[in-house]
Motif scaffolding. Structure first.
Motif, mmCIF file in Angstrom:
data_model
loop_
_atom_site.group_PDB
_atom_site.id
_atom_site.type_symbol
_atom_site.label_atom_id
_atom_site.label_comp_id
_atom_site.label_asym_id
_atom_site.label_seq_id
_atom_site.Cartn_x
_atom_site.Cartn_y
_atom_site.Cartn_z
ATOM 1 N N THR A 53 36.585 37.178 48.203
ATOM 2 C CA THR A 53 35.495 36.559 47.441
ATOM 3 C C THR A 53 35.726 36.789 45.952
ATOM 4 N N PRO A 54 35.136 35.963 45.086
ATOM 5 C CA PRO A 54 35.222 36.233 43.644
ATOM 6 C C PRO A 54 34.541 37.555 43.301
ATOM 7 N N PHE A 55 35.049 38.253 42.284
ATOM 8 C CA PHE A 55 34.453 39.526 41.900
ATOM 9 C C PHE A 55 33.072 39.272 41.300
ATOM 10 N N PRO A 56 32.044 40.045 41.732
ATOM 11 C CA PRO A 56 30.666 39.729 41.336
ATOM 12 C C PRO A 56 30.160 40.423 40.083
ATOM 13 N N GLY A 57 30.956 41.293 39.460
ATOM 14 C CA GLY A 57 30.457 42.057 38.329
ATOM 15 C C GLY A 57 31.313 41.917 37.094
ATOM 16 N N VAL A 58 30.851 42.533 35.990
ATOM 17 C CA VAL A 58 31.637 42.561 34.761
ATOM 18 C C VAL A 58 32.350 43.893 34.593
ATOM 19 N N ILE A 59 32.045 44.855 35.475
ATOM 20 C CA ILE A 59 32.768 46.120 35.518
ATOM 21 C C ILE A 59 33.147 46.420 36.961
ATOM 22 N N ARG A 70 25.499 40.546 23.820
ATOM 23 C CA ARG A 70 25.132 40.738 22.416
ATOM 24 C C ARG A 70 26.304 40.507 21.474
ATOM 25 N N ALA A 71 27.513 40.733 21.968
ATOM 26 C CA ALA A 71 28.703 40.532 21.147
ATOM 27 C C ALA A 71 29.237 39.106 21.225
ATOM 28 N N GLY A 72 28.612 38.280 22.073
ATOM 29 C CA GLY A 72 29.098 36.919 22.244
ATOM 30 C C GLY A 72 30.406 36.846 23.002
ATOM 31 N N ALA A 73 30.664 37.851 23.856
ATOM 32 C CA ALA A 73 31.913 37.932 24.608
ATOM 33 C C ALA A 73 31.698 37.533 26.059
ATOM 34 N N GLY A 74 32.758 37.077 26.690
ATOM 35 C CA GLY A 74 32.741 36.779 28.117
ATOM 36 C C GLY A 74 33.406 37.886 28.903
ATOM 37 N N SER A 75 33.339 37.773 30.233
ATOM 38 C CA SER A 75 33.948 38.768 31.109
ATOM 39 C C SER A 75 35.117 38.166 31.876
ATOM 40 N N PRO A 76 36.310 38.755 31.768
ATOM 41 C CA PRO A 76 37.427 38.291 32.585
ATOM 42 C C PRO A 76 37.325 38.763 34.030
ATOM 43 N N PHE A 77 36.405 39.712 34.300
ATOM 44 C CA PHE A 77 36.235 40.223 35.664
ATOM 45 C C PHE A 77 35.337 39.310 36.498
ATOM 46 N N LEU A 78 34.246 38.855 35.905
ATOM 47 C CA LEU A 78 33.234 38.109 36.642
ATOM 48 C C LEU A 78 33.825 36.803 37.184
ATOM 49 N N GLY A 79 33.778 36.661 38.505
ATOM 50 C CA GLY A 79 34.298 35.464 39.148
ATOM 51 C C GLY A 79 35.790 35.473 39.386
ATOM 52 N N TYR A 80 36.470 36.550 38.987
ATOM 53 C CA TYR A 80 37.920 36.631 39.166
ATOM 54 C C TYR A 80 38.246 36.748 40.658
ATOM 55 N N ARG A 81 39.229 35.981 41.097
ATOM 56 C CA ARG A 81 39.604 36.017 42.504
ATOM 57 C C ARG A 81 41.118 35.921 42.668
ATOM 58 N N PRO A 82 41.803 37.069 42.715
ATOM 59 C CA PRO A 82 43.237 37.061 42.978
ATOM 60 C C PRO A 82 43.511 36.714 44.441
ATOM 61 N N SER A 83 44.770 36.580 44.772
ATOM 62 C CA SER A 83 45.140 36.105 46.108
ATOM 63 C C SER A 83 44.691 37.039 47.220
ATOM 64 N N PHE A 84 44.577 38.346 46.940
ATOM 65 C CA PHE A 84 44.211 39.284 48.004
ATOM 66 C C PHE A 84 42.710 39.344 48.265
ATOM 67 N N SER A 104 34.806 56.117 38.156
ATOM 68 C CA SER A 104 35.749 55.411 37.288
ATOM 69 C C SER A 104 35.179 54.034 36.999
ATOM 70 N N VAL A 105 35.140 53.677 35.731
ATOM 71 C CA VAL A 105 34.589 52.390 35.303
ATOM 72 C C VAL A 105 35.669 51.618 34.559
ATOM 73 N N ASP A 106 35.944 50.415 35.011
ATOM 74 C CA ASP A 106 36.926 49.520 34.404
ATOM 75 C C ASP A 106 36.163 48.332 33.826
ATOM 76 N N CYS A 107 36.500 47.933 32.592
ATOM 77 C CA CYS A 107 35.764 46.854 31.933
ATOM 78 C C CYS A 107 36.717 45.991 31.124
ATOM 79 N N GLY A 108 36.430 44.708 31.091
ATOM 80 C CA GLY A 108 37.181 43.781 30.252
ATOM 81 C C GLY A 108 36.237 42.936 29.420
ATOM 82 N N ALA A 109 36.754 42.390 28.327
ATOM 83 C CA ALA A 109 35.987 41.470 27.481
ATOM 84 C C ALA A 109 36.920 40.385 26.973
ATOM 85 N N ARG A 110 36.377 39.173 26.873
ATOM 86 C CA ARG A 110 37.130 38.059 26.302
ATOM 87 C C ARG A 110 36.366 37.535 25.093
#
Length: 255
Positions: free
Chosen positions: A67-73, A50-64, A98-104
């Motif tokens: 699989t890519p992260f499947p959620g936005v939180i 609704r805010a027109g924002a993207g998620s920096p979490f979704l699909g994020y895959r660090p070296s450790f 505990s809930v962690d969230c990001g927005a781009r």
């Protein structure tokens, strides 16, 4: 490479931070007994959309990560410290979540986390959450020009150790801006007067992670993402994105 942000860029990050704050508030409101973690992820997705924002979490895959992260939180329950995957688990009375969230938004990122109890708290949980909140506040208070990164780290660690809580040694905060994870790193333990100098324009995600058992050991769950306390004790994680300014620390992920 550390990038200092201009006043205009910090304002743009503030807008991303408002969306993060709204998403976390909506998720906490929806987190009732019987609700699945996946349903909470859908709540956060709705706020971002609704805010027109993207998620920096979704699909994020660090070296450790396997699989890519499947959620936005990230949804970390009870003995999960951080990086919990929002799956079909149904919340139960007394769960510590505990809930962690990001927005781009417009190329800039915000990142924050909250911890709270679903239903009636178990003994020790309110104190654990309160200690984590105070550790974050101490870290933020130290985020002023003229200090060094070790001053933030030492302030967090002092509160955690006074509360007899452990902290996972390899995880902490980070710089943030165009990307979710930027230089410099923000350890949750350190020595005052040491480390990277704090200057106006530096923006940091400060995020204490406290473990009630007092030990610092953790293990990684079979999903390759979730960090769990080694002793099975409960954990809490609270985070804000903070800009260092001439007038003191400015929290960018408030409502």
């Amino acid at each position: 490479m550390v990038e200092l942000k201009t006043a205009a860029q910090i304002e743009a990050m503030r807008e991303a931070g408002r969306i993060v704050a709204q998403a976390l508030a909506e998720v906490e409101k929806a987190a009732q007994v019987g609700v699945t973690l996946r349903e909470l992820d859908e709540v956060a997705r709705g706020v971002l959309d609704r805010a027109g924002a993207g998620s920096p979490f979704l699909g994020y895959r660090p070296s450790f990560a396997p699989t890519p992260f499947p959620g936005v939180i990230c949804t970390s329950v009870n003995d999960a410290v951080v990086h919990g995957i929002p799956d079909g688990y149904r919340l139960r009375d007394g769960d510590l979540l505990s809930v962690d969230c990001g927005a781009r938004l417009d190329g800039w990122t915000g990142d924050a986390a909250v911890s709270f109890v679903v239903g009636a708290p178990r003994p020790g949980d309110p104190e654990l959450i309160e200690a984590t909140r105070r550790a974050l506040e101490a870290g933020i208070a130290a985020a002023v020009p003229g200090n060094r990164m070790g001053d933030i780290s030492a302030a967090i660690g002092k509160v955690a150790r006074a509360a007899r809580c452990g902290m996972p040694a390899d995880f902490g905060g980070h710089g943030i801006g165009r990307q979710m994870h930027e230089d410099p790193s923000v350890p949750n333990r350190g020595r005052p007067g040491r480390g990277y100098p704090l200057r106006p324009g530096l923006v940091l995600a400060i995020e204490p992670m406290l473990m009630a058992g007092g030990g610092d050991d953790y293990r990684t769950a079979a999903d390759g993402w979730t960090l769990l306390t080694r002793d099975g004790s409960r954990a809490a994680h609270i985070e804000h994105t903070v800009a260092i300014t001439e007038d003191g620390p400015r929290i960018l992920t408030l409502p």
